[in-house]
Design a protein around this motif. Sequence first.
Motif, PDB file in Angstrom:
ATOM      1  N   GLU A  70       0.860  -1.182   0.000  1.00 21.59           N
ATOM      2  CA  GLU A  70       0.000   0.000   0.000  1.00 21.59           C
ATOM      3  C   GLU A  70       0.894   1.230   0.000  1.00 21.59           C
ATOM      4  O   GLU A  70       1.775   1.367   0.857  1.00 21.59           O
ATOM      5  CB  GLU A  70      -0.905  -0.005   1.230  1.00 21.59           C
ATOM      6  CG  GLU A  70      -1.947   1.081   1.196  1.00 21.59           C
ATOM      7  CD  GLU A  70      -2.965   0.952   2.319  1.00 21.59           C
ATOM      8  OE1 GLU A  70      -3.862   1.798   2.358  1.00 21.59           O
ATOM      9  OE2 GLU A  70      -2.860   0.025   3.138  1.00 21.59           O
ATOM     10  N   LYS A 110      -3.902   9.938  -1.564  1.00 20.77           N
ATOM     11  CA  LYS A 110      -4.676   8.712  -1.319  1.00 20.77           C
ATOM     12  C   LYS A 110      -3.777   7.487  -1.442  1.00 20.77           C
ATOM     13  O   LYS A 110      -2.744   7.515  -2.093  1.00 20.77           O
ATOM     14  CB  LYS A 110      -5.837   8.585  -2.315  1.00 20.77           C
ATOM     15  CG  LYS A 110      -6.920   9.609  -2.123  1.00 20.77           C
ATOM     16  CD  LYS A 110      -7.685   9.315  -0.869  1.00 20.77           C
ATOM     17  CE  LYS A 110      -8.830  10.289  -0.708  1.00 20.77           C
ATOM     18  NZ  LYS A 110      -9.575  10.077   0.512  1.00 20.77           N
ATOM     19  N   TYR A 112      -2.937   3.585  -2.617  1.00 20.90           N
ATOM     20  CA  TYR A 112      -3.204   2.619  -3.674  1.00 20.90           C
ATOM     21  C   TYR A 112      -2.228   1.457  -3.500  1.00 20.90           C
ATOM     22  O   TYR A 112      -1.181   1.608  -2.885  1.00 20.90           O
ATOM     23  CB  TYR A 112      -3.022   3.253  -5.057  1.00 20.90           C
ATOM     24  CG  TYR A 112      -3.958   4.412  -5.288  1.00 20.90           C
ATOM     25  CD1 TYR A 112      -5.248   4.209  -5.767  1.00 20.90           C
ATOM     26  CD2 TYR A 112      -3.568   5.717  -5.003  1.00 20.90           C
ATOM     27  CE1 TYR A 112      -6.115   5.265  -5.958  1.00 20.90           C
ATOM     28  CE2 TYR A 112      -4.434   6.781  -5.186  1.00 20.90           C
ATOM     29  CZ  TYR A 112      -5.704   6.549  -5.665  1.00 20.90           C
ATOM     30  OH  TYR A 112      -6.570   7.594  -5.839  1.00 20.90           O
ATOM     31  N   ARG A 125      -2.493  -1.844  -8.707  1.00 22.83           N
ATOM     32  CA  ARG A 125      -3.800  -2.502  -8.735  1.00 22.83           C
ATOM     33  C   ARG A 125      -4.858  -1.409  -8.612  1.00 22.83           C
ATOM     34  O   ARG A 125      -4.971  -0.775  -7.569  1.00 22.83           O
ATOM     35  CB  ARG A 125      -3.912  -3.494  -7.582  1.00 22.83           C
ATOM     36  CG  ARG A 125      -5.190  -4.303  -7.614  1.00 22.83           C
ATOM     37  CD  ARG A 125      -5.198  -5.346  -6.533  1.00 22.83           C
ATOM     38  NE  ARG A 125      -5.454  -4.710  -5.250  1.00 22.83           N
ATOM     39  CZ  ARG A 125      -5.246  -5.298  -4.073  1.00 22.83           C
ATOM     40  NH1 ARG A 125      -4.727  -6.485  -4.004  1.00 22.83           N
ATOM     41  NH2 ARG A 125      -5.532  -4.665  -2.959  1.00 22.83           N
ATOM     42  N   ALA A 127      -8.312   0.553  -8.033  1.00 20.12           N
ATOM     43  CA  ALA A 127      -9.459   0.354  -7.165  1.00 20.12           C
ATOM     44  C   ALA A 127     -10.660  -0.031  -8.033  1.00 20.12           C
ATOM     45  O   ALA A 127     -10.707   0.287  -9.221  1.00 20.12           O
ATOM     46  CB  ALA A 127      -9.755   1.635  -6.393  1.00 20.12           C
ATOM     47  N   SER A 129     -13.637   1.178  -7.568  1.00 17.78           N
ATOM     48  CA  SER A 129     -14.292   2.460  -7.806  1.00 17.78           C
ATOM     49  C   SER A 129     -13.603   3.519  -6.958  1.00 17.78           C
ATOM     50  O   SER A 129     -12.991   3.218  -5.947  1.00 17.78           O
ATOM     51  CB  SER A 129     -15.787   2.396  -7.478  1.00 17.78           C
ATOM     52  OG  SER A 129     -15.981   2.275  -6.081  1.00 17.78           O
ATOM     53  N   VAL A 130     -13.692   4.761  -7.414  1.00 20.99           N
ATOM     54  CA  VAL A 130     -13.120   5.885  -6.676  1.00 20.99           C
ATOM     55  C   VAL A 130     -14.210   6.915  -6.443  1.00 20.99           C
ATOM     56  O   VAL A 130     -15.103   7.080  -7.273  1.00 20.99           O
ATOM     57  CB  VAL A 130     -11.924   6.529  -7.417  1.00 20.99           C
ATOM     58  CG1 VAL A 130     -10.740   5.599  -7.460  1.00 20.99           C
ATOM     59  CG2 VAL A 130     -12.299   6.949  -8.818  1.00 20.99           C
ATOM     60  N   THR A 174     -19.247   7.926  -7.493  1.00 18.54           N
ATOM     61  CA  THR A 174     -18.246   6.881  -7.691  1.00 18.54           C
ATOM     62  C   THR A 174     -18.038   6.703  -9.191  1.00 18.54           C
ATOM     63  O   THR A 174     -18.971   6.828  -9.980  1.00 18.54           O
ATOM     64  CB  THR A 174     -18.667   5.532  -7.065  1.00 18.54           C
ATOM     65  OG1 THR A 174     -19.851   5.064  -7.695  1.00 18.54           O
ATOM     66  CG2 THR A 174     -18.853   5.652  -5.575  1.00 18.54           C
TER      67      THR A 174
END
Length: 188
Positions: A70, A110, A112, A125, A127, A129-130, A174
């Motif tokens: 992450e 943010k 990821y 990878r 997401a 949805s954001v 989203t």
Amino acid sequence: MKTSAGGLKKGEFIRYQGEIWMLQKADFYSPGKGSALMKARIKNIITGKNIDYAFKSNEDVETLEVDCLEMQYLYKDAENAYFMDQRTYNQYSLPIGVVGEPVKFLKDGKSYFVYVYDDKALTMRPALSVKLKIVETDAAIKGDTVSGGKKPAKVETGVTVMVPLFVKVGDLITVNPETGEYGERVKE
């Protein structure tokens, strides 16, 4: 690490023709005659090229131990997107072509998930949805209730997304980062 091609699974990383590839799809196929096959769709991590390949199920394939870490998204320039491992403060860059469409929807600060092998970032990878805020769109007109009507709306990352007519400036929506499609309106 060498493994039998019959045991390959979607999402694994392999070395094929001297390059790193990610398995997008892996299906076991056993014809009536001959040896069983592992039909795979693999994606080259560097070029983004997808190919279909049939491995013999008993063929040895080199699988790679890839870490999924992450990381915080920092920024992007004309060529790369930059991420930082918040535990070690190491910074990694990924070519925009490798990240693909989701790069348009990355928000500064943010977190990821980034795949790292041999202390080098391979890909990220995306997401599913954001959540993004609408910063610019036309106002809805009373009586403008055509079923399935859409209008363009600019989100906080600067990308324009097609949204339903009822969406207004300030709404949080989203978006699927791989397709750029509107998902739903959400609350904070």
